[in-house]
Every structure is written in structure tokens, then in C-alpha cells.
Design a protein around this motif. Structure first.
Motif, PDB file in Angstrom:
ATOM      1  N   GLY A 127       0.830  -1.194   0.000  1.00  0.00           N
ATOM      2  CA  GLY A 127       0.000   0.000   0.000  1.00  0.00           C
ATOM      3  C   GLY A 127       0.866   1.246   0.000  1.00  0.00           C
ATOM      4  O   GLY A 127       2.044   1.206   0.374  1.00  0.00           O
ATOM      5  N   LEU A 128       0.273   2.375  -0.391  1.00  0.00           N
ATOM      6  CA  LEU A 128       0.990   3.651  -0.473  1.00  0.00           C
ATOM      7  C   LEU A 128       0.037   4.776  -0.110  1.00  0.00           C
ATOM      8  O   LEU A 128      -1.115   4.797  -0.561  1.00  0.00           O
ATOM      9  CB  LEU A 128       1.527   3.854  -1.894  1.00  0.00           C
ATOM     10  N   HIS A 129       0.506   5.707   0.720  1.00  0.00           N
ATOM     11  CA  HIS A 129      -0.322   6.844   1.130  1.00  0.00           C
ATOM     12  C   HIS A 129       0.517   8.110   1.131  1.00  0.00           C
ATOM     13  O   HIS A 129       1.664   8.118   1.576  1.00  0.00           O
ATOM     14  CB  HIS A 129      -0.877   6.625   2.538  1.00  0.00           C
ATOM     15  N   ASN A 130      -0.075   9.183   0.613  1.00  0.00           N
ATOM     16  CA  ASN A 130       0.626  10.467   0.638  1.00  0.00           C
ATOM     17  C   ASN A 130       0.627  11.055   2.047  1.00  0.00           C
ATOM     18  O   ASN A 130      -0.280  10.805   2.849  1.00  0.00           O
ATOM     19  CB  ASN A 130      -0.029  11.441  -0.342  1.00  0.00           C
ATOM     20  N   LYS A 131       1.672  11.812   2.347  1.00  0.00           N
ATOM     21  CA  LYS A 131       1.765  12.499   3.643  1.00  0.00           C
ATOM     22  C   LYS A 131       2.247  13.926   3.383  1.00  0.00           C
ATOM     23  O   LYS A 131       3.434  14.175   3.177  1.00  0.00           O
ATOM     24  CB  LYS A 131       2.725  11.760   4.577  1.00  0.00           C
ATOM     25  N   PRO A 132       1.305  14.894   3.384  1.00  0.00           N
ATOM     26  CA  PRO A 132       1.654  16.268   2.991  1.00  0.00           C
ATOM     27  C   PRO A 132       2.583  16.986   3.955  1.00  0.00           C
ATOM     28  O   PRO A 132       3.152  18.025   3.595  1.00  0.00           O
ATOM     29  CB  PRO A 132       0.294  16.958   2.920  1.00  0.00           C
ATOM     30  N   THR A 133       2.751  16.459   5.171  1.00  0.00           N
ATOM     31  CA  THR A 133       3.682  17.080   6.115  1.00  0.00           C
ATOM     32  C   THR A 133       5.125  16.628   5.874  1.00  0.00           C
ATOM     33  O   THR A 133       6.036  17.112   6.546  1.00  0.00           O
ATOM     34  CB  THR A 133       3.277  16.745   7.555  1.00  0.00           C
ATOM     35  N   MET A 134       5.334  15.714   4.935  1.00  0.00           N
ATOM     36  CA  MET A 134       6.677  15.315   4.516  1.00  0.00           C
ATOM     37  C   MET A 134       7.002  15.997   3.194  1.00  0.00           C
ATOM     38  O   MET A 134       6.133  16.152   2.340  1.00  0.00           O
ATOM     39  CB  MET A 134       6.759  13.789   4.329  1.00  0.00           C
ATOM     40  N   ASP A 163       7.765  25.729   2.715  1.00  0.00           N
ATOM     41  CA  ASP A 163       8.530  25.010   3.734  1.00  0.00           C
ATOM     42  C   ASP A 163       8.600  23.516   3.450  1.00  0.00           C
ATOM     43  O   ASP A 163       9.064  22.732   4.282  1.00  0.00           O
ATOM     44  CB  ASP A 163       7.913  25.235   5.124  1.00  0.00           C
ATOM     45  N   GLY A 164       8.155  23.121   2.264  1.00  0.00           N
ATOM     46  CA  GLY A 164       8.204  21.713   1.886  1.00  0.00           C
ATOM     47  C   GLY A 164       6.980  20.927   2.280  1.00  0.00           C
ATOM     48  O   GLY A 164       6.880  19.741   1.977  1.00  0.00           O
TER      49      GLY A 164
END
Length: 399
Positions: A163-170, A361-362
């Protein structure tokens, strides 16, 4: 140096972004993904991929067989559902369905797996079979359970599943994973306190007061974390609602009051402890005040536990794209939940986070907020990750 698959996918990134934005503009809740699942099936068939619809009602599975001999079977899973959150992004592709939006990036997850389907269908130089699993209803509506109960891994046998999930704080261009418990078990509780009720002004001494019981109960809940859960373990208990009485009758002591909340844990032992202590505290405090308590504890999805060997494969797949320094192999556990955990109970596998940040800030707006929008710039990297997983599992794919 840009990885060849990333470079290759960039040539049709705009096509994929258009698909993602179309899905984003037409969000559907879990077990209502009529349009989304039809879109997925249509895109897969256009690529010449074998398609099965209606797995667990709205799930779609695409099957791609490699051109080289091999029995290895790999499952790649993406989720498709949206959330009941009004969108506030102001984007041209914002939700056209009031009160609904893709606030968790499942539109992007679906698109990245469709991109991988396009690449793998054109580059079948791998030994084995890939099942592309498009799952409905991840957001608490039982999609993984429905697909499994519909015989997902009997009808589409997989040796491993990812599985794969995006993480916008990274930051974009980064990945993160961990071996073992990575996301929490998510349960909910409902406690109903019952007393006599009474006149709060003239005869409170003749009543049993459920408001006092709930006040002690809410405070006592946190002693479970501080004094029952071992200090080296992690758990969360939070109250989400307190309902009782009427603001139109402030002098009336309610005869019934309900407290609801959520609990999060990573191990079966702590999960059992939370359930037991919530019940003991509720009933004990109620009895001490001459009241009664009815306790309902409902278990949701279990903790998501990454298998060691597959976590290594996932790490290697991401590192092949961005280098080892951009992949965190020991990411801190997340107290959010994921029903992919059920698939990992059925088959070995691993769940990877891909950085989605796009701001100065990425990082970007967080998941499950009205301002979140999936970062289309990471689509090629997400596609390449899926291809890299297949390469790690089954051998090189010629570009």
C-alpha cells in the motif's frame, strides 16, 4: 539524476493529472463509488488490462501478467473514496458535490496506481503477475473487509501486497516506512449513564446525578493512559461527545447522559486493556454515585503492522528512486488508522508513505482539512514507486 521511470512517466503526467482532477471534482463516499470505479475500469480496459469489477461491491481489480516465466504474484492497492468535508481550496477542479471532497488524497492514490498500470501494461518484462487493487470505502465504511469477504485473495491470489499513502507534512521527494506497527487500531466507545434525574434547584439531594458521574469518568479516562498503559507503550483516549439534558431546562437534572469517544493502540494487549478499563471505570463510578452504566466498545480496524521482509523491499524500491537518505526506515508510528491493516493480516506486505508537501517550507495543508489538495507533481514518483516494487519483487523492467 532522475530515475528512468520517473522521467518516462513525466511525458504523460498531464494526462494523469487530468484524471486526478476529474476524480477530485467528483468525490464519492465509501460504498458509493459508482463513477470512480467505472472510471478506473474504463482506464484499465483501454490499456488492454484484464478487469474485474464489483469486488466487495465497488472494488476493481486489474490483472497484468508478465512476459517472463514466474509464479510470483504481487498485489498493489489504492483507495478511491472521499470524505464528508466541505472543500475550501478554491481550485478550478474543486469538488462539485457540496459537503464532499477528496481531503485525504485518495484521488491521487488511484491516479498513481492507474499510472503504474499504464507503465506495467507497456513493459511486461517481469516474471509473475501483478494485481492492481482499487479499494472502495477506506474511510471507515469497511472497504477492505468487503473485498476480503468477497474472496479478494482467493480470486486473485497474492504472495504479497503493498500500500501507499501520501503524507503532505513530509517534503515531496521523500518516503517513510517502519517495520512492525505503523498505524494504530481505531476503536470507539459509547457509555450511557442512567440515574433518576430530578429537580436541580429544589431537590437535588433526592436525585442520583449522572452529570457528576460523567465528570469523574472523563477525568478518570486519562488515568488509563497514565497509570494502566505501560510507559513504553503508546495509546490515545479522547472524548468526542457528551450529550444529556436540555439547554431549555437548565434546572432539570438529566436522568440519562451519553459519552462517546475514540481509542487508539498498537498491540492487542493494550487494546484489550483499554476496553476493559473503560468498562470498569464507567460501571464503578456509576455505582459509587447510585447510577448505572451501559458500555459499548466497538472495535474498528486493527493496527497496521508492516512485515519485516516486505518493509525491506518497500525501502529498497523507494531508495532506488530517490536514494537511501531520502527514505526514512524508522518513521514514527502514526495514531491514525488504515483498513489496509486487514489486508496485511491476510497477506505479508508493507505500507509506505510518500511525501506530498508543496509549500515554501516543503509541506502543505494536512489531510482531512478543507484546504488539502493532492500535489500532482508527485504523481510520477508515486507511479515509479509502484514500478520499483514490482522490479524488486520480480526483476528488472526494460524502459
Amino acid at each position: 539524476m532522475v530515475h528512468p521511470v520517473v522521467e518516462g512517466v513525466r511525458a504523460w503526467q498531464e494526462d494523469l493529472a487530468a484524471i486526478r482532477r476529474d476524480i477530485h471534482a467528483h468525490p464519492e463516499l465509501g460504498m458509493e463509488e459508482v463513477r470512480t470505479s467505472a472510471l478506473v475500469a474504463r482506464e484499465l480496459r483501454a490499456l488492454g488490462i484484464e478487469v474485474t469489477e464489483g469486488v466487495g461491491r465497488f472494488g476493481v481489480v486489474g490483472t497484468i501478467r508478465g512476459s517472463r516465466p514466474g509464479q510470483r504474484v504481487v498485489g498493489l492497492r489504492a483507495d478511491m473514496d472521499a470524505l464528508q468535508i466541505p472543500e475550501a481550496t478554491g481550485k478550478p477542479w474543486a469538488s462539485t458535490h457540496p459537503g464532499l471532497m477528496h481531503a485525504c488524497g485518495h484521488d491521487g492514490h488511484t491516479t498513481m496506481l492507474l499510472g503504474a498500470a499504464r507503465w506495467l501494461a507497456a513493459h511486461r518484462d517481469f516474471a509473475g503477475t501483478v494485481h492492481l487493487i482499487f479499494q472502495p470505502a477506506e474511510e471507515g465504511r469497511g472497504g477492505a473487509k468487503a473485498m476480503l469477504e468477497d474472496g479478494l485473495f482467493d480470486r486473485f491470489p497474492c504472495d504479497v501486497v503493498y500500500g501507499l499513502h501520501n503524507k503532505p507534512t513530509m517534503p515531496a521527494g521523500s518516503f517513510a516506512i517502519r517495520t512492525g506497527p505503523a498505524l494504530a487500531a481505531a476503536d470507539r466507545f459509547r457509555v450511557t449513564f442512567r440515574g433518576t434525574g430530578g429537580h436541580g434547584g429544589s431537590t437535588p439531594h433526592l436525585a442520583t446525578d449522572v452529570t457528576v458521574v460523567q465528570a469523574h469518568f472523563v477525568l478518570a479516562l486519562q488515568t488509563i493512559i497514565g497509570r494502566n498503559v505501560p510507559a513504553v507503550e503508546a495509546a490515545v483516549l479522547s472524548v468526542g461527545s457528551i450529550e444529556g439534558g436540555s439547554p431549555k431546562a437548565s434546572n432539570v437534572m438529566p436522568a440519562e447522559l451519553t459519552v462517546t469517544g475514540t481509542s487508539r493502540s498498537y498491540t492487542p494487549a493494550v487494546r484489550d486493556l483499554l476496553e476493559r478499563r473503560i468498562g470498569e471505570l464507567a460501571r464503578g463510578l456509576a455505582a459509587a454515585h447510585g447510577c448505572a452504566a451501559e458500555v459499548e466498545y466497538t472495535r474498528g480496524v486493527p493496527a497496521l503492522v508492516n512485515h519485516a521482509e516486505q518493509a525491506k523491499v518497500a525501502f529498497a524500491a523507494a531508495a532506488a528512486l530517490v536514494g537511501e537518505t531520502a527514505v526514512d526506515p524508522a518513521h514514527a508510528p502514526v495514531t491514525g488508522a488504515e483498513d489496509f491493516a486487514l489486508m496485511l493480516q491476510a497477506r505479508p506486505g508493507a505500507f509506505m508513505f510518500i511525501g506530498g508537501g508543496a509549500g515554501p517550507d516543503g509541506t502543505s495543508a494536512n489531510l482531512h482539512t478543507p484546504h488539502f489538495d493532492f500535489n500532482d507533481d508527485i504523481i510520477p514518483l508515486g507511479v515509479a514507486y509502484w514500478v520499483s516494487v514490482v522490479e524488486q519483487e520480480m526483476g528488472s523492467l526494460r524502459g
